[in-house]
Write a protein that holds these residues in place. Structure first.
Motif, PDB file in Angstrom:
ATOM      1  N   GLY A   1      16.263  11.991 -61.038  1.00 18.15           N
ATOM      2  CA  GLY A   1      16.036  11.186 -61.277  1.00 18.15           C
ATOM      3  C   GLY A   1      15.247  10.201 -59.942  1.00 18.15           C
ATOM      4  N   ARG A   2      14.555   9.202 -59.904  1.00 15.64           N
ATOM      5  CA  ARG A   2      14.207   7.699 -59.524  1.00 15.64           C
ATOM      6  C   ARG A   2      14.220   6.764 -59.330  1.00 15.64           C
ATOM      7  NH1 ARG A   2       8.779  10.206 -59.428  1.00 15.64           N
ATOM      8  NH2 ARG A   2       8.041   7.977 -59.539  1.00 15.64           N
ATOM      9  N   THR A   3      14.873   6.368 -58.570  1.00 11.80           N
ATOM     10  CA  THR A   3      15.619   5.139 -58.675  1.00 11.80           C
ATOM     11  C   THR A   3      15.171   3.644 -59.478  1.00 11.80           C
ATOM     12  OG1 THR A   3      16.573   4.581 -56.202  1.00 11.80           O
ATOM     13  CG2 THR A   3      16.975   2.577 -58.205  1.00 11.80           C
ATOM     14  N   ALA A   4      13.564   3.681 -59.556  1.00 11.16           N
ATOM     15  CA  ALA A   4      12.550   2.627 -60.567  1.00 11.16           C
ATOM     16  C   ALA A   4      13.048   3.480 -62.356  1.00 11.16           C
ATOM     17  CB  ALA A   4      11.482   2.490 -59.632  1.00 11.16           C
ATOM     18  N   LEU A   5      12.998   4.961 -61.999  1.00  8.43           N
ATOM     19  CA  LEU A   5      12.802   4.920 -63.201  1.00  8.43           C
ATOM     20  C   LEU A   5      13.734   5.347 -63.913  1.00  8.43           C
ATOM     21  CD1 LEU A   5       9.761   8.115 -61.701  1.00  8.43           C
ATOM     22  CD2 LEU A   5       9.269   5.170 -62.736  1.00  8.43           C
TER      23      LEU A   5
ATOM     24  N   VAL B   1      20.058  -3.647 -58.100  1.00  9.61           N
ATOM     25  CA  VAL B   1      20.580  -2.115 -58.473  1.00  9.61           C
ATOM     26  C   VAL B   1      21.745  -2.028 -57.269  1.00  9.61           C
ATOM     27  CG1 VAL B   1      20.222  -0.092 -57.056  1.00  9.61           C
ATOM     28  CG2 VAL B   1      18.532  -1.025 -58.717  1.00  9.61           C
ATOM     29  N   ARG B   2      21.893  -3.243 -56.158  1.00 12.99           N
ATOM     30  CA  ARG B   2      22.290  -2.496 -54.749  1.00 12.99           C
ATOM     31  C   ARG B   2      23.689  -3.196 -55.572  1.00 12.99           C
ATOM     32  NH1 ARG B   2      18.208  -5.240 -51.803  1.00 12.99           N
ATOM     33  NH2 ARG B   2      17.533  -3.190 -51.287  1.00 12.99           N
ATOM     34  N   GLY B   3      23.953  -3.863 -56.602  1.00 14.33           N
ATOM     35  CA  GLY B   3      24.706  -4.735 -57.600  1.00 14.33           C
ATOM     36  C   GLY B   3      25.914  -4.728 -58.140  1.00 14.33           C
ATOM     37  N   ARG B   4      25.019  -3.120 -59.305  1.00 14.40           N
ATOM     38  CA  ARG B   4      25.390  -2.314 -60.126  1.00 14.40           C
ATOM     39  C   ARG B   4      25.298  -1.028 -59.764  1.00 14.40           C
ATOM     40  NH1 ARG B   4      26.770  -5.537 -64.714  1.00 14.40           N
ATOM     41  NH2 ARG B   4      26.137  -3.952 -65.673  1.00 14.40           N
ATOM     42  N   HIS B   5      24.756  -0.771 -59.199  1.00 15.00           N
ATOM     43  CA  HIS B   5      25.139   0.824 -58.920  1.00 15.00           C
ATOM     44  C   HIS B   5      24.522   0.882 -57.450  1.00 15.00           C
ATOM     45  CE1 HIS B   5      25.015   1.945 -63.700  1.00 15.00           C
ATOM     46  NE2 HIS B   5      23.778   0.638 -63.796  1.00 15.00           N
ATOM     47  N   PRO B   6      25.262   0.511 -56.336  1.00 13.47           N
ATOM     48  CA  PRO B   6      25.567   0.846 -54.902  1.00 13.47           C
ATOM     49  C   PRO B   6      25.316   2.484 -54.517  1.00 13.47           C
ATOM     50  CG  PRO B   6      27.658   0.433 -55.920  1.00 13.47           C
ATOM     51  CD  PRO B   6      26.985   0.099 -57.228  1.00 13.47           C
TER      52      PRO B   6
ATOM     53  N   LEU C   1      20.535   4.148 -66.749  1.00 16.90           N
ATOM     54  CA  LEU C   1      21.836   4.375 -65.903  1.00 16.90           C
ATOM     55  C   LEU C   1      22.586   2.890 -66.801  1.00 16.90           C
ATOM     56  CD1 LEU C   1      21.068   5.199 -62.378  1.00 16.90           C
ATOM     57  CD2 LEU C   1      22.033   6.262 -64.098  1.00 16.90           C
ATOM     58  N   GLU C   2      21.863   1.792 -66.968  1.00 13.57           N
ATOM     59  CA  GLU C   2      22.059   0.366 -67.213  1.00 13.57           C
ATOM     60  C   GLU C   2      22.670   0.382 -68.743  1.00 13.57           C
ATOM     61  OE1 GLU C   2      22.629  -3.617 -66.094  1.00 13.57           O
ATOM     62  OE2 GLU C   2      23.408  -1.829 -65.685  1.00 13.57           O
ATOM     63  N   ASP C   3      22.224   1.057 -69.283  1.00 13.98           N
ATOM     64  CA  ASP C   3      22.425   1.480 -71.168  1.00 13.98           C
ATOM     65  C   ASP C   3      23.266   2.303 -71.312  1.00 13.98           C
ATOM     66  OD1 ASP C   3      20.006   2.976 -71.718  1.00 13.98           O
ATOM     67  OD2 ASP C   3      18.793   2.265 -72.501  1.00 13.98           O
ATOM     68  N   GLY C   4      23.890   3.574 -70.462  1.00 12.64           N
ATOM     69  CA  GLY C   4      24.148   4.789 -71.357  1.00 12.64           C
ATOM     70  C   GLY C   4      23.992   5.614 -71.452  1.00 12.64           C
TER      71      GLY C   4
END
Length: 315
Positions: free
Chosen positions: A242-246, A302-307, A251-254
């Motif tokens: 995976g790449r962060t933006a993609l 991203v930094r706040g939710r998935h450091p 990741l957020e919705d599980g």
């Protein structure tokens, strides 16, 4: 006697197929069927007596003849647009925003939702997806483009949009069935690959970054587009890079989970480009500002939710 020019629909189909690299994408762009595009191209090849495309399973490539004819036909349509605009200057022209296909579907479109109603983004846009490289820029129609590369785009105004971290992802169900997956054992599991990844880091690069010995050849499904590989991972088909933006939204919705591993920064980044001098045009400047603001907000989220995947940055 000069040869009679072919019908305009044939020329439109040719330019669109050449710019998108696919009859199917050209059909979507022109609101036609892929069969109709194929017939238009075949008719044009018969009209001119030359083969314009090499057909293969992943799309189409221009032949030498096609490469010679594309600039001429592209200039024709641009000149026609210019003349029509001069005859009717009061009619506004939409901006063409081109974006890499994977970023377009997984990052850009979700963040455009609702933005068109905001004063800061009330722009008349035509959004197209294409994976453009420096050598193919001339084959695509765009006013502003988001491309993945290294920032070397001669004759263009270039601004860094954002960088990606690279890390393995899989579905929660896949992880539940397999149990904890140690880095040393990743090669034992089904891996999902992206082909033609001269710019995007692949599994070989990831194994090297982790200091692991990659298997000499790893069987597994291979896709020409990162978003397709990620879609299979969401379905539980294996582990994808995976790449962060993609993958952030998944990741957020599980729908996806990131394996516990050091993240690798992609050597390539996303850049915003437009022709030199056009960056000061009001609508283009607003579009570039919106893209950069959206990327900045995304990186902070991203930094706040998935450091754990926050090895990302922008200017």
């Amino acid at each position: 006697m000069a040869q009679r020019p072919p019908p305009t629909p044939m020329l439109q189909a040719f330019v669109s197929a050449a710019q998108t690299g696919s009859f199917a994408r050209a059909a979507s762009e022109l609101n036609l069927t892929a069969s109709a595009i194929s017939h238009q191209i075949a008719g044009l090849e018969e009209w001119w007596g030359v083969q314009l495309f090499e057909r293969h399973s992943r799309g189409v490539n221009l032949t030498v003849a096609g490469q010679a004819l594309l600039p001429v036909t592209d200039v024709f349509f641009k000149a026609l647009d210019g003349v029509l605009h001069s005859l009717n200057p009061g009619k506004s022209q939409p901006l063409y925003l081109s974006c890499t296909s994977s970023l377009c579907s997984t990052w850009l479109i979700p963040r455009m939702h609702g933005s068109h109603a905001e004063a800061s983004f009330n722009l008349d846009l035509v959004l197209t997806s294409a994976d453009m490289s420096g050598a193919s820029l001339e084959a695509h129609q765009y006013d502003v483009a988001v491309v993945m590369g290294y920032g070397d785009y001669p004759d263009h105004h270039v601004e860094l949009l954002m960088r990606d971290a690279v890390f393995p992802v899989c579905s929660p169900e896949f992880l539940r069935l397999k149990g904890d997956i140690a880095l040393d054992d990743v090669a034992r599991y089904p891996l999902i690959h992206r082909v033609d990844d001269q710019v995007c880091p692949g599994w070989e690069s990831w194994f090297a970054f982790q200091g692991l010995t990659a298997p000499p050849y790893h069987h597994g499904p291979r896709f020409p587009d990162s978003s397709l590989a990620i879609s299979l991972a969401v379905k539980g088909g294996g582990i994808a890079l995976g790449r962060t933006a993609l993958v952030y939204d998944q990741l957020e919705d599980g729908a996806l989970v990131a394996l516990n591993s050091p993240v690798m920064m992609s050597p390539a980044a996303y850049y915003i480009i437009c022709r030199n001098g056009r960056e000061t045009e009001p609508d283009i400047a607003r579009l570039i500002d919106w893209l950069k603001i959206s990327a900045g907000e995304f990186l902070r989220e991203v930094r706040g939710r998935h450091p754990q995947i926050a090895g990302v940055g922008a200017i």
